[in-house]
Write a protein that holds these residues in place. Structure first.
Motif, short mmCIF file in Angstrom:
data_model
loop_
_atom_site.label_atom_id
_atom_site.label_comp_id
_atom_site.label_asym_id
_atom_site.label_seq_id
_atom_site.Cartn_x
_atom_site.Cartn_y
_atom_site.Cartn_z
N GLY A 64 0.79 -1.22 0.00
CA GLY A 64 0.00 0.00 0.00
C GLY A 64 0.82 1.27 0.00
N VAL A 65 2.14 1.16 0.15
CA VAL A 65 3.01 2.34 0.20
C VAL A 65 3.84 2.47 -1.06
N PHE A 66 4.51 1.38 -1.43
CA PHE A 66 5.42 1.41 -2.57
C PHE A 66 4.74 0.73 -3.76
N GLN A 67 4.35 1.52 -4.72
CA GLN A 67 3.62 1.01 -5.86
C GLN A 67 4.47 0.01 -6.63
N GLY A 68 3.86 -1.11 -7.00
CA GLY A 68 4.56 -2.13 -7.76
C GLY A 68 5.17 -3.23 -6.91
#
Length: 528
Positions: A64-68
Motif C-alpha cells: 500500500g506504500v510502494f507502488q509495484g
C-alpha cells in the motif's frame, strides 16, 4: 526441535536459532540481522524450497506504500502437510526479491522427521474434540491435517474449530492416538441511501443504508466492500449455528430514522474504521480485496449478561454483546471496541498471528493500537465519553469512568508495563488468558504510547522522546507496515521490535529520528 528464523533486510538472510519460552507450542525469541547473506543467493534457496514442495504460496499482498511491490506469504510444508506457524514472506518488485523474513521449523539441518500417515481420519478427530467439549458443541469450518511444532518435537495433528456457547475453540488432535494436544479459545475479543441514526449515547450519526422491499436495510452499498449489520433479535441458537447471515435477519427501519443504538453504532463505526484504513493506509477492506464486513448485534438479552465483543475467524464476522444493562451497555457503542475487533480481521488476512502466548498478545496489541488510532482520527481529543484518549473500552460502561486498558499507565490496572514484569508462562498458561494475550499486550501498547507522547517507563526509568501527537500517524504507519507485512503467525515481541525498526527505516530512511524513537520505545519497555 530447533526453530530457525530467516533474517531479513538489505544484505540478505540467514537461518538463525530460536529458543522457546512457550508452554506447548514451539515458539522462540527471534534474532534479526541487517548484514547477512546475499538476498539473491537466499532467494534461490527459497525458490528451490518452492520447487521441492517445502514451501507453497499462500497469498499475495500488494504494497500500500510502494507502488509495484508485493509481499508473498509462503507456508512451510512437510511431505505435503502444512507446518502450523511456519511461514516466510518475501518482498518483490519487478521480479526482484528485496527481502525475506519468517520462521521455519526443523532440526539443526533443517530436516523434520514426522510420519505424515494419519492413523485416525478426520471424522474420528472431530469426535475426540467434541468429546472434550460441552454437550451442545459442534464442529465448524475445515478440518486440516497439520504438523504441529511442540516443545518435545513435531507431531501430526488435526486442526479444527468447535463452536460452543459463546466460545470458538481451536483444537489440535493427535492424528495417531486421538489425544488433545492443544486447545484454546480462538474468539478474538473485543445504490446507497443516507439515513439518520441515533447512537447508544444519544448522538446523531449518518447511516449508509439500502432501500429494498419497501423498507430500509442496514446494508452499506456506497463503500466498495459493503457493510451488512444483522439484528439477531436474541435468536442465539440460529446465530450460534452460523445461520443468521440471511436477509431475514438484516436490521431494518421503515422511515430511515434509525433509533436502535446497537445497530447504528455497529454499522457506522465499522464504516469509520474501514475509512481510516483506506485513508491512512490505502487498505481496501479487511482482506485488501473488498471483503464485506458483517456485524451481528442483539445476540442475547441483557439479562443473559453477554458482556463481550469478538471477531469470529470462521465467518469473518464482528459480534457484539448487549451488555448486562447494569455495568455495561451495548458493546458496539464504543468506537475503539469496533475498531479493535475489525483489526483482528485485518490481522487474520495478513500476519494471521496465532492467538496464543506472545503472538496472541501481539494480535491484541495491534488491535488496541489501531483502535486508539481510529479514535484520534475521528473523535476530538479529550476526556469524557466519545473522546479520543489513551484508554480502551470506556464508552461501553453505563456509569462513565472504568476502563479496560491504559496505554499511558498499564500498571494502574495491574497490567505489565515492562517485559521484566510480564505475566510469565508459569502463571499465564495457555488455559489462562490464552497465555496472557490481553494482559501482556499492554507492554506493546505502552511502547507505542511512549513513541508518540514520550515519557519515562516506570520500571526501566528510561525516557523516550516521543514524536508528538501531530506526528502520531507516522508511528501508526510504522506499526501497520510491520504487523501486516513482516510478521508471521508465530512471531513474538522481539520480532515485532525488529519489524517496526525495519518499517521505520524503509518508510523514513535509516538513522532517521523516527527509527531512533521506535528503538527508544522498545528499549524502555525491555523488549530486545
Amino acid at each position: 526441535m530447533t526453530v530457525r528464523f530467516v533474517a531479513l533486510f538489505t544484505g540478505g538472510l540467514a537461518f538463525l536459532p530460536f529458543f522457546s519460552d512457550a508452554q506447548t507450542l514451539r515458539s522462540a525469541r527471534t534474532v534479526w540481522a541487517s548484514d547477512v547473506a546475499d538476498v539473491p543467493a537466499l532467494a534461490r534457496d527459497v525458490d528451490l524450497m518452492l520447487r521441492s514442495g517445502e514451501l507453497e504460496l499462500a497469498s499475495i499482498q500488494r504494497d500500500g506504500v510502494f507502488q509495484g511491490r508485493t509481499h508473498e506469504r509462503l507456508d512451510q510444508y512437510h511431505r505435503g502437510v502444512r507446518v502450523f506457524g511456519g511461514q516466510l514472506v518475501w518482498q518483490k518488485e519487478a521480479g526482484r526479491v528485496l527481502s525475506i523474513t519468517g520462521k521455519l521449523f526443523g532440526d539443526d539441518n533443517g530436516e523434520m522427521s514426522v510420519n505424515t500417515d494419519a492413523a485416525l481420519d478426520a471424522n474420528a478427530a472431530v469426535a475426540h474434540a467434541l468429546a472434550a467439549s460441552e454437550a451442545n458443541a459442534f464442529a465448524v469450518g475445515p478440518v486440516e491435517l497439520v504438523v504441529l511444532p511442540m516443545k518435545e518435537g513435531a507431531t501430526l495433528a488435526y486442526y479444527l474449530h468447535v463452536r460452543g456457547d459463546r466460545r470458538l475453540d481451536a483444537f489440535f488432535v493427535d492424528a495417531s492416538k486421538g489425544r488433545i494436544l492443544l486447545r484454546y479459545n480462538d474468539h478474538r475479543s473485543q445504490t446507497g441511501m443516507i439515513g439518520l441514526g441515533v447512537g447508544t449515547w444519544g448522538d446523531q450519526k449518518k447511516m449508509t443504508v439500502q432501500q429494498a422491499a419497501g423498507t430500509h436495510r442496514a446494508v452499506d452499498t456506497v463503500r466498495p466492500f459493503g457493510i451488512r449489520t444483522y439484528d439477531v433479535n436474541f435468536d442465539a441458537g440460529t446465530w450460534n449455528r452460523y445461520a443468521a447471515d440471511t436477509p431475514a435477519f438484516l436490521a431494518t427501519d421503515a422511515d430511515n430514522e434509525w433509533r436502535d443504538g446497537a445497530v447504528v453504532d455497529a454499522h457506522v463505526y465499522a464504516g469509520y474504521t474501514y475509512d481510516y484504513y483506506f485513508k491512512q493506509h490505502g487498505r481496501r477492506g479487511v482482506d485488501d480485496a473488498g471483503l464485506a464486513n458483517i456485524n451481528f448485534v442483539h445476540i442475547a438479552r441483557q439479562s443473559a449478561g453477554f458482556n463481550n465483543a469478538f471477531y469470529d475467524p470462521v465467518d469473518n464476522s464482528l459480534n457484539y454483546g448487549d451488555g448486562d444493562g447494569i455495568t455495561f451497555n451495548f458493546f458496539s457503542s464504543s468506537l475503539d471496541v469496533v475498531a479493535h475487533e475489525l483489526t483482528h480481521a485485518v490481522t487474520q488476512f495478513t500476519s494471521d498471528l496465532i492467538y496464543l502466548n506472545e503472538s496472541g498478545a501481539l494480535s491484541e496489541a495491534i488491535s488496541d493500537i489501531m483502535a486508539v488510532s481510529v479514535e484520534f482520527f475521528f473523535e476530538p481529543a479529550g476526556s469524557g465519553r466519545q473522546r479520543a484518549d489513551w484508554v480502551l473500552g470506556e464508552d461501553i460502561f453505563i456509569n462513565f469512568g472504568p476502563i479496560f486498558r491504559s496505554f499511558r499507565d498499564p500498571n494502574a490496572l495491574g497490567d505489565p508495563d515492562h517485559y521484566d514484569v510480564r505475566c510469565a508462562p508459569q502463571v499465564c498458561t495457555e488455559d489462562f488468558d490464552n497465555g496472557g494475550v490481553h494482559i501482556n499486550s499492554s507492554i506493546v501498547n505502552h511502547a507505542f504510547y511512549l513513541m508518540v507522547e514520550g515519557g519515562t517507563n516506570r520500571v526501566s526509568g528510561m525516557r523516550v522522546d516521543g514524536v508528538g501527537r501531530a506526528q502520531m500517524d507516522r508511528i501508526e504507519s510504522i506499526f501497520y507496515r510491520a504487523f501486516t507485512v513482516y510478521l508471521v503467525p508465530s512471531s513474538n515481541f522481539s520480532d515485532a521490535r525488529e519489524a517496526t525498526l525495519r518499517a521505520a527505516r524503509e518508510l523514513f530512511s535509516a538513522g532517521s529520528a523516527l527509527e531512533q524513537t521506535v528503538r527508544q520505545g522498545w528499549d524502555a519497555v525491555g523488549v530486545h
